[in-house]
Design an enzyme around this catalytic site. Structure first.
Site, PDB file in Angstrom:
ATOM      1  CG  HIS A 252      -0.534  48.016  29.113  1.00 32.87           C
ATOM      2  ND1 HIS A 252      -0.268  47.094  28.140  1.00 32.87           N
ATOM      3  CD2 HIS A 252      -1.273  47.346  30.035  1.00 32.87           C
ATOM      4  CE1 HIS A 252      -0.817  45.931  28.446  1.00 32.87           C
ATOM      5  NE2 HIS A 252      -1.432  46.064  29.595  1.00 32.87           N
TER       6      HIS A 252
ATOM      7  CE1 TYR B  29      -1.778  42.502  27.133  1.00 33.02           C
ATOM      8  CE2 TYR B  29      -3.709  42.403  25.725  1.00 33.02           C
ATOM      9  CZ  TYR B  29      -3.129  42.695  26.936  1.00 33.02           C
ATOM     10  OH  TYR B  29      -3.922  43.174  27.954  1.00 33.02           O
TER      11      TYR B  29
END
Length: 268
Positions: A99, A41
């Protein structure tokens, strides 16, 4: 004392720079105590700054980050998590997730989970888990570390994509699910059924969609940059839907996936 994962968290996907700082700062002011970020991110430093400046004690927070796919080898994973901790200005996160499954299985899951378990032993993370894992990979993870070591599987779940087969399997194994993208980029909010239920309950469509997820035992991590929406989403925990309303929303499932990168696994 460490806290369990609060059912409603603040997602930070796509939030950058000052926008990320402001969203997290506002969320913490409003009472959010579960913050979700990830290495990819690019906002861990901003999340860390907002937390540091919030005045909220670290032990009152549940903080999650996720390891990106190019750091899954044993030599890279722990070092990358240490870098995440430095950016977040904490000595330990509460939860670290893989992830995505390793693209093309380039790194064996045994190696990645082994490194993650080592990070936990070293105290870098309190809990470990996975994200975007279909049943086949979840089975593999369970065989490697045991279901009790997998704190959650974070996957896309919302009324338009209910992932029921995966959810049933996870439930059978005692594995908790965290629903990301719970409003499907706002697509859920324009569904007439959800709008009608919201109107009848003097609630927002977002609250109805989140309440539907919460009543099934999922954690949810919606994101917003607006104080009003952040406050409203947090209040979804106080909305109790009837069995009939739950069934009406469940009938909306149409397998509409909004997150499906080219490296995604074979979904169930």
């Amino acid at each position: 004392m460490s806290i369990p994962m609060p059912a409603i968290g603040l997602g930070t996907f796509r939030l950058k720079g000052q926008t990320a700082i402001d969203s997290v700062r506002t969320g913490l002011e409003l009472g959010y105590r579960h913050i979700d970020t990830a290495q990819i991110y690019g906002n861990e430093a901003e999340v860390g700054q907002a937390i540091a400046e919030s005045g909220v004690a670290r032990e009152q927070l549940f903080l999650t980050t996720k390891i990106w796919t190019d750091r899954y080898t044993r030599d890279k994973l722990i070092a990358s998590l240490e870098e995440s901790l430095a950016r977040l200005r904490v000595e330990q996160v509460d939860l670290t997730l893989i992830h995505w499954p390793s693209p093309d299985a380039a790194v064996p899951l045994a190696e990645t989970l082994g490194a993650l378990a080592e990070a936990k032993r070293r105290g870098l993370t309190r809990l470990i888990g996975v994200s975007n894992f279909p049943i086949a990979l979840l089975r593999e993870a369970i065989a490697l570390v045991g279901a009790g070591e997998i704190a959650t599987n974070q996957v896309e779940i919302h009324p338009l994509l209910q992932n029921r087969v995966l959810a049933e399997f996870a439930r059978s194994q005692g594995i908790h699910l965290t629903a990301y993208m719970p409003l499907a980029y706002r697509k859920v909010l324009v569904e007439p059924v959800i709008q009608r239920i919201a109107q009848s309950r003097s609630a927002t469509p977002a609250q109805v969609a989140l309440a539907w997820l919460l009543q099934q035992g999922y954690a949810v991590i919606p994101s917003s940059t607006k104080r009003e929406n952040l406050a409203s989403n947090l209040a979804a925990a106080g909305l109790q839907l009837s069995e009939a309303e739950m069934a009406e929303i469940t009938a909306l499932d149409r397998g509409e996936r909004v997150v499906n990168p080219d490296f995604a696994p074979a979904w169930d």
